[in-house]
Every structure is written in C-alpha cells, then in structure tokens.
Scaffold this active site. Structure first.
Site, mmCIF file in Angstrom:
data_model
loop_
_atom_site.group_PDB
_atom_site.id
_atom_site.type_symbol
_atom_site.label_atom_id
_atom_site.label_comp_id
_atom_site.label_asym_id
_atom_site.label_seq_id
_atom_site.Cartn_x
_atom_site.Cartn_y
_atom_site.Cartn_z
ATOM 1 N N LYS A 24 0.851 -1.188 0.000
ATOM 2 C CA LYS A 24 0.000 0.000 0.000
ATOM 3 C C LYS A 24 0.888 1.239 0.000
ATOM 4 C CE LYS A 24 -3.944 1.997 2.506
ATOM 5 N NZ LYS A 24 -4.941 1.758 3.575
ATOM 6 N N SER A 53 -9.731 2.809 1.954
ATOM 7 C CA SER A 53 -8.386 3.265 1.594
ATOM 8 C C SER A 53 -7.502 2.173 0.997
ATOM 9 C CB SER A 53 -7.693 3.919 2.793
ATOM 10 O OG SER A 53 -7.170 2.978 3.693
ATOM 11 N N SER A 72 -10.682 -0.097 6.646
ATOM 12 C CA SER A 72 -10.040 -0.063 5.332
ATOM 13 C C SER A 72 -9.232 -1.288 4.955
ATOM 14 C CB SER A 72 -9.165 1.188 5.213
ATOM 15 O OG SER A 72 -9.972 2.341 5.201
#
Length: 466
Positions: free
Chosen positions: A82, A155, A179
C-alpha cells in the site's frame, strides 16, 4: 504447472513450489508483471509498478535459494505494498497530491521486514487520499474487477483489487475505520487486521495514530498468517509496538475447531444487514459448527456510542497528523480529507475527553465478553452489494454512514484483531464476506479458524471473470 495459473496461486502454494525448485521466482515475477501490464490500464490498482526492482529482487531470491539460503514462506513471493509505506528511494505519495514527489530515505519497518523475508516488490498500491474515505480528485480510483459500478472499498482499495484480479500474491493494507475489511468485502479476499500494537507503524503515513492498524490482505487465512509472521513484532522505532513473541501462525492444527467457543449476537448482526449477508453468516455458523466449534448466543456491548464518536475522534487525530501541511496547503487537499480535518475544529476538549471515556468503556466491555467466548462472528459490512452510487449516498447521510461503520469502526476503537473471510456469493454473482473477532493478540486463533473454515469451503477461491 501451466504458467497461466501462476497468478492464481496462494502464497503457501507458491512457496512450496519455489522451495522444491519446481517454480522459479524469476518466472513467477515475470508472469505477474505481464499480468499487471495486461490488466492495470483498466483496473488502476497500482500507484506505481516497480518492474526493475521486482526483477532484481526475484533474481536475488533465485540465487539465494539455489545456494541453500532459503528464508521461509515469503522468499521469492511477489507482493504489492500500500502506497503509504515509506519505501527507500521509491515515490511514496499516500494518495496525496502534496507527496507525489516524496522519496523516503529509509524503509518503514513493515517494508524492511518483508524485504528481509525475501519478498519481491511488484509496486505500490493505490489508496484513498491520506488513507481516509475518498480518492484525491487527481487520482483515478481502482476499479472493482467484479464490476466497474461497484465500490472497490475504502483506503486499501488498490490492495483489494490487486488481490482479486491476480495482480499480486499478497498485499499490505491499513485499517482505521474499516479499510482492510471494506476492500476485502468489495473484492472477495481475505484480510487480517491485527491487534493495535502487534505491527509497527514506523515509516507509514498516519491517518489517526491510535486507530491505525497495519495488516496483510491475501487470498487465504494461511497466507495472511505467513505475511503477519514477517510483519509483526516489537520495534525500537515504534514504542507502541508491543513486546510480545510472534507466534508461528501456521503451526496450529486447522483440521478442526473443537473446544473453540464462538459467540453470535443475532440481534446486533441482523440490524440493517441484507439477506445475502445474513445467509453468509448462517452458512458460516453451520460450517464452523461442523468443524467442532461451540456456537453460543451472546449479547455484544452497545457499539452505537463509539460508532458515533469515530468520525470526530478520527478528525482530531488526523488534524494532528497533518498540522505541518494543513491548512497551510489546503488547496492541495481533496474535499473529503479537508472536510475531516475541518471537523476537528468543532471538537472541544471536554467532548474529546468524553469520547475517550466511551471508547475505554466499550473496549472493556468487549474484552469482558471474551471471557465467555473465544471468537465473535459478525458481518464485515451490512450491505453485500455496494455500488459506488449507494456508497456515496450512505456517506452523505449520518444515519447511513453509522450503518456502514457499524461492524468495522468499533473494533478499531477497541484495537481488537479481526479476520475477514469470503463466505458466499450474492444472486448477482458478487462476493459476500464476514468477520471473526478475537481478544487482543489472539491472531493465531483467528488464522487457525480461518484456515479451518477455508478447508471446509471454497469461497476464497472464487474469482471475478476477467
């Protein structure tokens, strides 16, 4: 094994083939890079593809394994990070316009540990602005491979899309209000939100310090256990990372769940949940019971106060995280993240103290529940088929937003670990997932239960038709 199937491998499957020298890390990495090149133009899962880095790391892994220096189940495994993890020399934007050119001088702890475990970095996965709710207007949001009209999650959306579409064998996610779990629900993948403090947050962009959790998103519970084992542990650079030993998450017997007590609050689970969600929960109960688990009726503590508190609580911590750039560079912020920070101005010290007290009260009541059960079975989200349009409408309504956060935000406020597992398919052919929640630092039990469930079912192996 046919090369066309390589992107469908679970980490544990690929690890076995790599260690036995039936599969080359270079071959696997090249296959993954070709698949990314093929699908990324329409899915937008990656903020940045690091093909040169991946090839270099894959060659190094192959040479080390050939020399007898095998590092474990992640050695030679291609993953995505991420894009809020500091990655030395590689742009790390956290979904934000103001950080587009930021190249960290060091690796964050999670990045370093995964690199030391031998992973191969395919690239940085796209996320919402600052890891909050919405993507920055300049960012093309990841597209749900189950349907372009469907929400791809919050997210960690890039991580969820990459896992569902076979663009990585494993990924990292973060969870502040849901998320990891929302993208797992949207994309039909497995995710593990560890206990707050189990994984170091050093070298990761912050949304809300006391709510942020870092965990793996994978195709199976076993894969999550393999990744978490590398990610977890104390860290001198993060004093909030707990000084507890990291278990071997794959060591426990996952052939049964005899003696495991699983609590179900049917009234709480059913409030606002749609039919496919309730069907998946019912099927999960049957599967878990068939594995020997003792299913118990329980009364979950009232979570409405902490759900209502989540947004203002997060706003205050986010304002602190962004005080160097907001409001100084407000014009570079999108409306969602800016609106959250502005909300912090409405929170008085007295109101914030009351929120802290309610948060402690809820966490204590939840911990007391785990004196009577080992796991809690709950939905991950109440709406199984969530379109982008419906999600936007829910965010615009305080009541609907509270419903959306009902089964995620409480376990961030309490810091409790959860595992999200695919558990069904809607009549429209899209995935349905559920959560198991445990007491603090019982991730080993979550992984064991997830492995047992996924031995009994095959929902985690369903894929979108690409």
């Amino acid at each position: 094994m046919p090369s066309t199937d390589l992107h469908e491998l679970e980490i544990t499957e690929a690890a076995h083939l790599i260690r036995s020298r039936e599969l080359s890390p270079v071959e696997l990495t090249e296959h993954m890079l070709r698949r990314i090149e093929q699908l990324e133009p329409r899915l937008h899962a990656y903020a940045l593809v690091t093909a040169d880095v991946a090839r270099e790391q894959a060659r190094a892994a192959e040479a080390e394994i050939a020399a007898g220096r095998h590092k474990g189940p992640l050695h030679g495994i291609p993953i995505g990070l991420k894009d809020l993890h500091y990655t030395r020399g590689i742009p790390t934007a956290a979904g934000m316009r103001i950080h587009r050119d930021f190249r960290p001088a060091f690796d964050g702890t999670v990045v370093r540990r995964l690199r030391e475990a031998g992973t191969v970095l395919l690239g940085k996965l796209q996320l919402t602005e600052g890891a909050f709710a919405d993507h920055h207007p300049d960012v093309v949001a990841p597209v749900n491979p189950w349907g372009a009209e469907l929400w791809s999650g919050a997210s960690s959306s890039g991580s969820g899309v990459a896992m569902a579409a076979g663009l990585a064998l494993g990924a990292t996610g973060t969870d502040t209000g849901g998320s990891i779990r929302f993208p797992c629900a949207a994309n039909g993948v497995t995710g593990l939100k560890p206990t707050w403090g189990r994984v170091s947050r050093h070298g990761a962009f912050e949304l809300a310090a006391s709510l942020d959790h870092i965990g793996p998103m994978c195709r199976s519970a076993a894969d999550c256990g393999a990744m978490l084992a590398a990610m977890a542990g104390p860290d001198p650079d993060d004093p909030t990372a707990v000084h507890l030993p990291v278990p071997d998450y794959l060591a426990a017997d996952a052939s049964h769940l005899r003696g495991v007590r699983i609590g179900v609050d049917e009234d709480w689970n059913g409030l606002g949940a749609d039919t496919p969600t309730l069907q998946a929960l019912g099927d999960a109960q049957q599967a878990l019971a068939s594995l020997g688990a003792h299913m118990r009726r329980v009364k979950a503590p009232d979570s409405d106060p902490v759900v209502a508190d989540w947004s203002p609580h997060c706003a205050v911590e986010t304002a602190v995280a962004h005080e160097a750039t907001y409001p100084l560079r407000r014009d570079a912020y999108g409306p969602g993240l800016a609106g959250l920070i502005d909300l912090a101005r409405e929170v008085t010290a007295a109101r914030y103290q009351k929120m802290l007290l309610r948060r402690r009260d809820y966490a204590g009541r939840l911990e007391a529940l785990f004196q009577d059960v080992d796991l809690l079975l709950v939905p991950a989200q109440p709406v199984s088929l969530l379109t982008i349009a419906r999600k936007e409408a829910m965010v615009g309504s305080p009541e609907a937003l509270a419903l959306l956060l009902r089964f995620t935000a409480p376990f961030d406020m309490s810091g409790s670990p959860t595992i999200t597992l695919p558990g069904g398919i809607t009549p429209q052919g899209t995935p349905v997932v559920f959560q198991l929640v445990s007491r603090h630092f019982a991730e080993d039990l979550l992984v064991r239960a997830g492995r047992a469930f996924q031995r009994e079912t095959d929902w985690h192996r369903w894929r979108p038709a690409l």
